[in-house]
Scaffold this motif. Structure first.
Motif, PDB file in Angstrom:
ATOM      1  N   SER A 146    -131.368  -3.780  46.100  1.00  9.31           N
ATOM      2  CA  SER A 146    -131.686  -3.459  44.700  1.00  9.31           C
ATOM      3  C   SER A 146    -130.417  -3.228  43.885  1.00  9.31           C
ATOM      4  O   SER A 146    -130.347  -3.602  42.712  1.00  9.31           O
ATOM      5  CB  SER A 146    -132.601  -2.229  44.629  1.00  9.31           C
ATOM      6  OG  SER A 146    -131.940  -1.063  45.089  1.00  9.31           O
ATOM      7  N   ARG A 147    -129.388  -2.624  44.507  1.00  8.95           N
ATOM      8  CA  ARG A 147    -128.116  -2.427  43.798  1.00  8.95           C
ATOM      9  C   ARG A 147    -127.455  -3.769  43.480  1.00  8.95           C
ATOM     10  O   ARG A 147    -126.975  -3.994  42.361  1.00  8.95           O
ATOM     11  CB  ARG A 147    -127.189  -1.549  44.630  1.00  8.95           C
ATOM     12  CG  ARG A 147    -127.679  -0.110  44.766  1.00  8.95           C
ATOM     13  CD  ARG A 147    -126.723   0.763  45.573  1.00  8.95           C
ATOM     14  NE  ARG A 147    -127.198   2.126  45.620  1.00  8.95           N
ATOM     15  CZ  ARG A 147    -127.816   2.683  46.663  1.00  8.95           C
ATOM     16  NH1 ARG A 147    -128.002   1.984  47.768  1.00  8.95           N
ATOM     17  NH2 ARG A 147    -128.242   3.935  46.615  1.00  8.95           N
ATOM     18  N   GLU A 184    -130.637  -9.296  60.067  1.00 10.85           N
ATOM     19  CA  GLU A 184    -131.732  -8.382  59.755  1.00 10.85           C
ATOM     20  C   GLU A 184    -131.642  -7.902  58.316  1.00 10.85           C
ATOM     21  O   GLU A 184    -132.658  -7.667  57.660  1.00 10.85           O
ATOM     22  CB  GLU A 184    -131.707  -7.174  60.696  1.00 10.85           C
ATOM     23  CG  GLU A 184    -132.027  -7.480  62.147  1.00 10.85           C
ATOM     24  CD  GLU A 184    -132.005  -6.218  62.985  1.00 10.85           C
ATOM     25  OE1 GLU A 184    -132.863  -5.342  62.748  1.00 10.85           O
ATOM     26  OE2 GLU A 184    -131.123  -6.098  63.859  1.00 10.85           O
ATOM     27  N   ILE A 185    -130.428  -7.756  57.809  1.00  9.03           N
ATOM     28  CA  ILE A 185    -130.241  -7.282  56.437  1.00  9.03           C
ATOM     29  C   ILE A 185    -130.797  -8.303  55.451  1.00  9.03           C
ATOM     30  O   ILE A 185    -131.347  -7.955  54.412  1.00  9.03           O
ATOM     31  CB  ILE A 185    -128.738  -7.030  56.160  1.00  9.03           C
ATOM     32  CG1 ILE A 185    -128.247  -5.893  57.051  1.00  9.03           C
ATOM     33  CG2 ILE A 185    -128.505  -6.709  54.695  1.00  9.03           C
ATOM     34  CD1 ILE A 185    -126.756  -5.664  57.002  1.00  9.03           C
ATOM     35  N   ALA A 186    -130.682  -9.569  55.781  1.00  7.37           N
ATOM     36  CA  ALA A 186    -131.149 -10.633  54.889  1.00  7.37           C
ATOM     37  C   ALA A 186    -132.601 -11.015  55.148  1.00  7.37           C
ATOM     38  O   ALA A 186    -133.141 -11.877  54.475  1.00  7.37           O
ATOM     39  CB  ALA A 186    -130.268 -11.868  55.040  1.00  7.37           C
ATOM     40  N   ALA A 187    -133.236 -10.371  56.116  1.00  8.24           N
ATOM     41  CA  ALA A 187    -134.605 -10.751  56.469  1.00  8.24           C
ATOM     42  C   ALA A 187    -135.613 -10.131  55.513  1.00  8.24           C
ATOM     43  O   ALA A 187    -135.349  -9.124  54.902  1.00  8.24           O
ATOM     44  CB  ALA A 187    -134.904 -10.309  57.887  1.00  8.24           C
ATOM     45  N   SER A 237    -137.363  -6.764  50.585  1.00 11.11           N
ATOM     46  CA  SER A 237    -136.613  -6.063  51.627  1.00 11.11           C
ATOM     47  C   SER A 237    -137.362  -4.841  52.147  1.00 11.11           C
ATOM     48  O   SER A 237    -138.117  -4.197  51.412  1.00 11.11           O
ATOM     49  CB  SER A 237    -135.240  -5.633  51.103  1.00 11.11           C
ATOM     50  OG  SER A 237    -135.368  -4.803  49.970  1.00 11.11           O
ATOM     51  N   HIS A 238    -137.145  -4.517  53.403  1.00 10.30           N
ATOM     52  CA  HIS A 238    -137.777  -3.352  54.007  1.00 10.30           C
ATOM     53  C   HIS A 238    -136.962  -2.097  53.695  1.00 10.30           C
ATOM     54  O   HIS A 238    -135.859  -2.162  53.158  1.00 10.30           O
ATOM     55  CB  HIS A 238    -137.943  -3.535  55.518  1.00 10.30           C
ATOM     56  CG  HIS A 238    -136.675  -3.865  56.244  1.00 10.30           C
ATOM     57  ND1 HIS A 238    -135.774  -2.916  56.634  1.00 10.30           N
ATOM     58  CD2 HIS A 238    -136.137  -5.060  56.630  1.00 10.30           C
ATOM     59  CE1 HIS A 238    -134.754  -3.477  57.247  1.00 10.30           C
ATOM     60  NE2 HIS A 238    -134.940  -4.783  57.258  1.00 10.30           N
ATOM     61  N   ASP A 239    -137.498  -0.951  54.044  1.00  8.45           N
ATOM     62  CA  ASP A 239    -136.939   0.333  53.605  1.00  8.45           C
ATOM     63  C   ASP A 239    -135.463   0.510  53.931  1.00  8.45           C
ATOM     64  O   ASP A 239    -134.704   1.013  53.114  1.00  8.45           O
ATOM     65  CB  ASP A 239    -137.739   1.491  54.215  1.00  8.45           C
ATOM     66  CG  ASP A 239    -139.123   1.612  53.607  1.00  8.45           C
ATOM     67  OD1 ASP A 239    -139.356   0.991  52.557  1.00  8.45           O
ATOM     68  OD2 ASP A 239    -139.973   2.301  54.188  1.00  8.45           O
ATOM     69  N   ALA A 240    -135.057   0.084  55.110  1.00  8.88           N
ATOM     70  CA  ALA A 240    -133.685   0.352  55.553  1.00  8.88           C
ATOM     71  C   ALA A 240    -132.642  -0.312  54.662  1.00  8.88           C
ATOM     72  O   ALA A 240    -131.531   0.193  54.514  1.00  8.88           O
ATOM     73  CB  ALA A 240    -133.502  -0.114  57.001  1.00  8.88           C
ATOM     74  N   VAL A 241    -132.983  -1.462  54.065  1.00  9.39           N
ATOM     75  CA  VAL A 241    -132.001  -2.197  53.255  1.00  9.39           C
ATOM     76  C   VAL A 241    -132.433  -2.325  51.798  1.00  9.39           C
ATOM     77  O   VAL A 241    -131.805  -3.037  51.019  1.00  9.39           O
ATOM     78  CB  VAL A 241    -131.748  -3.608  53.843  1.00  9.39           C
ATOM     79  CG1 VAL A 241    -131.115  -3.505  55.215  1.00  9.39           C
ATOM     80  CG2 VAL A 241    -133.037  -4.421  53.892  1.00  9.39           C
TER      81      VAL A 241
END
Length: 357
Positions: free
Chosen positions: A281-282, A354-357, A272-276
Motif C-alpha cells: 500500500s505504501r 511470497e511478497i509478490a504473491a 496482498s495478504h496481511d503480512a505484506v
C-alpha cells in the motif's frame, strides 16, 4: 456477495456512468467557485445507490465487496473528480465494520446520515496519546473530510485507534487548492472518544487510506490521459492532428505505460495478504500519486494554451493530484517505510516470491 465474485470493471463503469450525468464542465466550475449544491446532489445519489455500503459486510447492511469494492468506487470517483468526503467515509466504514462496538456508527456511515474524517497527515499520531481516559493532542489537528463530519478516527502513539465524536461548531474549514475535497482544523480537546481499537487498528486504517488514495489517483490519471488523447486527435496544427506528431505520441505513450505499471502496483496492494499489505500500500500510493501528478501536468502542456485556462478542467486534475500526493504521508517517507518493511520481512525468512504473491 463474495468479495471475489464481482466484476470490478463493471462496477467502475456503472459509477462513472452515473457521475457523468451529474458532473459536467459547468458543475466542476461551480464546485471550484465554492457552490456546495453539486456535492449535496452527488452525496444524495451515492446514498440512494448504496455506494457507501459497497465494502461493508452483509451482516451490517453492506454488499461485502471489501477493499476491492471500495477501491473500485473510489477509482470512479477520482476519474470524475467527484466532490465530497467519500474517501475518509469509505475508509472509516470499512475499518469499523470489524469492530464489535462500531455497528451503530457503521449504519450511519453507510446510510449517508453521517460522514467521517481522518488525519490528513498520519505522522501526527506520534504526538497523540491515550491512556484509556485522557486524550492528549498537540493542539489543533489537521483533518481530511467534511468540517461537519460527525465522527473521526484518530491514530495514537501506541498504534491504537480512537473513534471520536466531533462537534462541527469546533471545526474551522481551511482553504485548499483542491476545492473538491475539504480540509479542516479541530482542537483535540473538543473530541469525545467513544471507543478504542487495538494496537493493529491504526496500521489497518493507514493501509485503507493509502489504498484509496492510490485508487483515486489511478482513476484521475486514466481520465485526464483519455481526455488529452481525444483532444490530440481533433486539435490540428500544420493541417494535421497534433496526435500524429511523433514527439507528442511518445509522450502520451510513456504516460500510458506509467499508468499501466501504477495500476498493477495498486492491484497488488488490494490483493496482498496481511503480512505484506503495508509494504504494497505504501508503494502503491507513492507510485500512483506521482503518476497522477505527472500525467495531469503533461495534460496541461499537451492541451496547449487552453490547458492553462480556468474554464478547462486540466487544472482541476492537477490540483487533485497534488493533494493526493501530500495526504497521509510524504511519498519519500512511504518509500523509506516500505524499504524497512522489506528488510523486516526478509529477516523473518519470507521468500521474495511470497511478497509478490
Amino acid at each position: 456477495m463474495a468479495e471475489d465474485a464481482f466484476d470490478t470493471g463493471a462496477l467502475i463503469a456503472s459509477v462513472e456512468e452515473v457521475l457523468a450525468d451529474l458532473l459536467d464542465v459547468r458543475a466542476h466550475q461551480r464546485i471550484a467557485d465554492g457552490d456546495a449544491e453539486v456535492e449535496r446532489r452527488i452525496w444524495s445519489t451515492a446514498r440512494s445507490l448504496g455506494w457507501l455500503s459497497i465494502g461493508v459486510s452483509e451482516e451490517k447492511g453492506g454488499l461485502g465487496l471489501g477493499a476491492a469494492g471500495i477501491a473500485a468506487v473510489q477509482r470512479a470517483l477520482g476519474a470524475a473528480l467527484a466532490p465530497g468526503p467519500f474517501l475518509p467515509t469509505l475508509a472509516a466504514a470499512q475499518l469499523l465494520d470489524t469492530w464489535p462496538a462500531g455497528g451503530d456508527v457503521v449504519a450511519d456511515l453507510v446510510a449517508g446520515e453521517a460522514s467521517a474524517a481522518i488525519p490528513a497527515d498520519f505522522g501526527v499520531s506520534n504526538h497523540i496519546s491515550w491512556d484509556g481516559k485522557q486524550l492528549t493532542t498537540p493542539g489543533k489537528l489537521l483533518m481530511f473530510g467534511a468540517p461537519d463530519a460527525r465522527f473521526c478516527l484518530l491514530p495514537v502513539r501506541s498504534g491504537a485507534l480512537l473513534l471520536c465524536e466531533m462537534d462541527a461548531k469546533e471545526t474551522r474549514a481551511l482553504d485548499s487548492w483542491d476545492r473538491s475535497r475539504a480540509l479542516f482544523e479541530i482542537a483535540g480537546a473538543s473530541l469525545a472518544p467513544l471507543v478504542a481499537g487495538d494496537d493493529r487498528q491504526a496500521a489497518h486504517l493507514e493501509w485503507i487510506f493509502l489504498l484509496l488514495l492510490a485508487a483515486d489517483s489511478l482513476g484521475g490519471s486514466e481520465a485526464i490521459l483519455a481526455q488529452t488523447i481525444n483532444y490530440m486527435k481533433i486539435r490540428e496544427q500544420f493541417g494535421q492532428p497534433i496526435g500524429s506528431f511523433q514527439a507528442l505520441k511518445h509522450r502520451a505513450a510513456n504516460l500510458s505505460a506509467d499508468i499501466v505499471t501504477s495500476a498493477r502496483i495498486a492491484e497488488q496492494a488490494i490483493d496482498s495478504h496481511d503480512a505484506v499489505a503495508g509494504f504494497w500500500s505504501r508503494l502503491a500510493k507513492a507510485a500512483v500519486s506521482e503518476t497522477f501528478v505527472r500525467t495531469a501536468g503533461e495534460a496541461v502542456q499537451l492541451h496547449g494554451g487552453i490547458g492553462y485556462t480556468w474554464e478547462h478542467g486540466c487544472h482541476l486534475y492537477l490540483k487533485r493530484a497534488r493533494l493526493n500526493e501530500a495526504l497521509c504521508r510524504s511519498n519519500s517517507a512511504l518509500r523509506d517505510a516500505a524499504a524497512s518493511d522489506l528488510i523486516g520481512l526478509l529477516a523473518t525468512g519470507v521468500d521474495v516470491m511470497e511478497i509478490a504473491a
